[in-house]
Design an enzyme around this catalytic site. Structure first.
Site, PDB file in Angstrom:
ATOM      1  N   SER A  24      -7.034   4.707  -5.291  1.00 28.01           N
ATOM      2  CA  SER A  24      -7.406   3.298  -5.429  1.00 28.01           C
ATOM      3  C   SER A  24      -7.807   2.602  -4.142  1.00 28.01           C
ATOM      4  O   SER A  24      -8.303   1.483  -4.184  1.00 28.01           O
ATOM      5  CB  SER A  24      -6.261   2.520  -6.083  1.00 28.01           C
ATOM      6  OG  SER A  24      -6.110   2.893  -7.423  1.00 28.01           O
ATOM      7  N   LYS A  61      -4.405  -7.392  -1.300  1.00 30.43           N
ATOM      8  CA  LYS A  61      -4.562  -7.057  -2.713  1.00 30.43           C
ATOM      9  C   LYS A  61      -3.458  -7.705  -3.541  1.00 30.43           C
ATOM     10  O   LYS A  61      -2.291  -7.749  -3.131  1.00 30.43           O
ATOM     11  CB  LYS A  61      -4.525  -5.537  -2.875  1.00 30.43           C
ATOM     12  CG  LYS A  61      -4.761  -5.019  -4.289  1.00 30.43           C
ATOM     13  CD  LYS A  61      -4.718  -3.494  -4.284  1.00 30.43           C
ATOM     14  CE  LYS A  61      -4.935  -2.910  -5.662  1.00 30.43           C
ATOM     15  NZ  LYS A  61      -4.914  -1.425  -5.643  1.00 30.43           N
ATOM     16  N   SER A  90      -8.348   0.966  -7.922  1.00 33.90           N
ATOM     17  CA  SER A  90      -7.963  -0.344  -8.397  1.00 33.90           C
ATOM     18  C   SER A  90      -8.139  -1.459  -7.353  1.00 33.90           C
ATOM     19  O   SER A  90      -8.027  -2.648  -7.689  1.00 33.90           O
ATOM     20  CB  SER A  90      -6.491  -0.335  -8.841  1.00 33.90           C
ATOM     21  OG  SER A  90      -5.628  -0.002  -7.770  1.00 33.90           O
TER      22      SER A  90
END
Length: 468
Positions: A184, A85, A160
Site C-alpha cells: 500500500s 494518511k 491503499s
C-alpha cells in the site's frame, strides 16, 4: 514567489532543497506553505487527495519561520510540509480510516511517528485519503470517494495510500506518510511516479495498530530517494507504545546513500513463489534497472529462488483481518462497509486455528527462504506491479482473484517476510503513465535498498507530473 527563485515553484522543491533555502534565508516555511496550499486549492478538487486540511498548519509554519530567522531550527524537518494518511492518529482530528463506520470525534494523541515528525519541526498539512481500513489496491473508499492519478485523472492512484500517492505526484509538498500491509506504499508510489519505502517490519512504530498489524509498516512516499531516507530517519524512532517496534540507533539513513552499488550482488527474481503476472512495460523496467545497476558496478544475474508460495499466507492474513473487522463492526453499521470487505471476509475469513498455525509455519518458511536468498545476493530486483493502474471509475470486481493477478502479486511477499523493499520510478509506460521497479534486501538492511534506489535515480532521473 520569492525573487531569488525565478521560475521555481517552491511547492515542487525536495525537502532537502527547501531546508537549504530556509538556511540561506531565500525562502521561509510560510513561503512554501503558501505555494503548497495554492497548489492544493487549484488541483485537489480534481484529484481528491485530502480527507481534511490542517488549519493550524499556518501557525506551525510561522513558528518555524521564526526559528529559522533566529538560526535555531528544532529538527531535521523544520518547516517542511508533510501529509499523514488517515489510518494514523493526528491529535485534534478524527481517524476515519476511509470508513463511514468509524467515530467522528477527534483523537487526543498523535501516533508515535506523527509525534516524531512534529518534534522534527514538520508542518502537518493535512490527512490524506485511504481505501477503507487499507483493505484494497484501487484508490477509492466509501467515505471520500475516488482519488485520481495526477498523471492522468482517468486512472487510479492505487492504494491503499491513495491520497499520499496523489499528493506526492501533484506537488502538495515533498513528504507523505503511507502505510503498507501488502503493497500500500509501493503500489501507489509506482503508479504515481514516486519513491515508496516499506521498511523492515518494526522499524517505524505504529500505534494504534492497523487491521493488518502482523504485516503492516508505515513508510515514506516522496519524489526523491534522499527525501525518503531523510523522512525515514525521523519516522524510525523507537517508541515503547508499539510492542513490535525495533530499538533503533536514531541514525540518519542518508549516511552512505551515495556509496553506490559497486561490488554488490543483485538477483533478478522472475517468480515470487507463484506465477505472478507482469506486463511488457514491467519487464522492460526490470531489464533497464538491471542494466543500470550493472553499469554502476553491481554483479547482476538471474536468480532461481526456491520460494514457498506467499499468496497462501497472505490470503489467510488478509481474510482473517477482514473477518475480524466485520465481526467487530456494530451490526447496524456493517452494511456501510465496502461490499468487497464483506466479500473477502466471507470467502477467506473462516480459517481454523490449525490453518492459522499452518500459515505461521509458511511465513517462517518464506522468511528462511528469503534469508537463504540473501546469503548469495545483497539485493533482489523485480517488478513492483503486474501492470499499470486501473481506471479510477472501474468497480472493484472479484477481489480474491484480483489480489494475486492485478493488485499486489509482487509486493505482499515482502510484508510476509518482513524485509525492506522500495519502489523507484523507471521511465514511463507505453500510455505515458509512470513505470517502476522494486528492490528488496535482507531484514534490517534498509540501507542497501536506499543505496540501490539512489543509484538508479542518479542514472535515470524521473520528472514530476506536468500539471501546469
Amino acid at each position: 514567489m520569492p525573487a531569488s527563485m525565478p521560475g521555481t515553484d517552491p511547492a515542487l522543491l525536495s525537502a532537502e532543497a527547501m531546508l537549504a533555502e530556509f538556511a540561506r534565508r531565500r525562502l521561509t516555511p510560510l513561503d512554501v506553505l503558501q505555494a503548497v496550499t495554492e497548489r492544493v486549492a487549484r488541483l485537489n478538487p480534481g484529484l481528491n487527495a485530502f480527507v481534511v486540511m490542517n488549519p493550524k498548519a499556518i501557525d506551525a509554519a510561522g513558528e518555524s519561520a521564526m526559528r529559522w530567522r533566529a538560526g535555531r531550527p528544532i529538527g531535521p524537518l523544520d518547516g517542511v510540509p508533510v501529509t499523514v494518511k488517515d489510518l494514523l492518529d493526528l491529535a485534534g482530528f478524527p481517524t476515519r480510516r476511509g470508513s463511514r463506520t468509524t467515530p467522528t470525534e477527534p483523537v487526543p494523541d498523535d501516533a508515535p511517528l506523527v509525534a516524531s515528525l512534529k518534534a522534527a519541526g514538520a508542518v502537518i498539512l493535512g490527512k490524506t485519503a485511504t481505501t477503507e481500513f487499507g483493505w484494497k489496491t484501487p484508490g477509492d473508499c466509501p467515505l471520500t470517494g475516488i482519488t485520481r492519478n495526477p498523471w492522468n485523472s482517468d486512472y487510479s492512484t492505487g492504494g491503499s495510500s491513495s491520497g499520499a500517492g496523489a499528493a506526492g505526484a501533484a506537488g502538495f509538498g515533498p513528504l507523505h506518510v503511507g502505510t503498507d500491509a501488502g503493497g500500500s506504499v509501493r503500489i501507489p508510489a509506482a503508479w504515481c511516479g514516486l519513491v515508496g519505502l516499506k521498511p523492515t517490519y518494526g522499524r517505524v512504530p505504529q500505534w494504534p495498530t492497523s487491521a493488518f498489524a502482523a504485516v503492516s509498516c508505515a513508510g515514506p512516499m516522496t519524489r526523491t530517494v534522499r527525501d525518503a531516507a531523510l523522512m525515514f530517519s525521523v519516522m524510525a524512532r523507537y517508541d515503547l507504545r508499539d510492542p513490535f517496534c525495533i530499538p533503533g540507533d536514531d541514525r540518519d539513513w542518508r549516511d552512505g546513500i551515495e556509496a553506490g552499488v559497486a561490488g554488490l550482488t543483485v538477483g533478478i527474481l522472475r517468480r515470487p513463489g507463484f506465477d505472478a503476472p507482469t506486463d511488457a512495460d514491467g519487464l522492460a523496467a526490470v531489464e533497464q534497472a538491471a542494466r543500470l545497476l550493472s553499469e554502476a558496478g553491481a554483479s547482476v544475474e538471474e536468480a532461481a529462488a526456491d520460494l514457498p508460495d506467499p499468496s497462501t499466507v497472505f490470503a489467510r492474513v488478509w481474510g482473517a483481518a477482514l473477518a475480524r473487522l466485520v465481526t467487530s463492526t456494530p451490526a447496524q453499521l456493517v452494511n456501510l462497509l465496502d461490499p468487497g470487505i464483506r466479500e473477502v471476509a466471507s470467502a477467506l475469513g473462516g480459517m481454523t486455528a490449525v490453518e492459522f498455525m499452518d500459515g505461521e509455519a509458511l511465513r517462517a518458511q518464506l522468511g528462511h527462504a528469503m534469508g537463504r536468498f540473501h546469503q548469495r545476493y545483497d539485493l533482489l530486483l523485480c517488478p513492483t506491479v503486474p501492470a499499470g493502474p486501473p481506471l479510477a471509475d472501474a468497480p472493484t470486481m472479484d477481489p480474491v482473484r484480483a489480489l494475486n493477478t492485478e493488485w499486489a502479486p509482487w509486493t505482499f511477499a515482502f510484508n510476509v517476510s518482513r524485509q525492506p523493499a522500495i519502489t523507484v520510478p523507471m521511465g514511463t509506460r507505453a500510455n505515458g503513465l509512470p513505470n517502476a521497479v522494486q528492490i528488496a534486501a535482507a531484514r534490517f538492511r534498509d540501507d542497501l535498498v536506499l543505496r540501490a534506489a539512489r543509484a538508479i535515480e542518479v542514472a535515470a532521473p524521473f520528472p514530476v507530473a506536468d500539471l501546469g
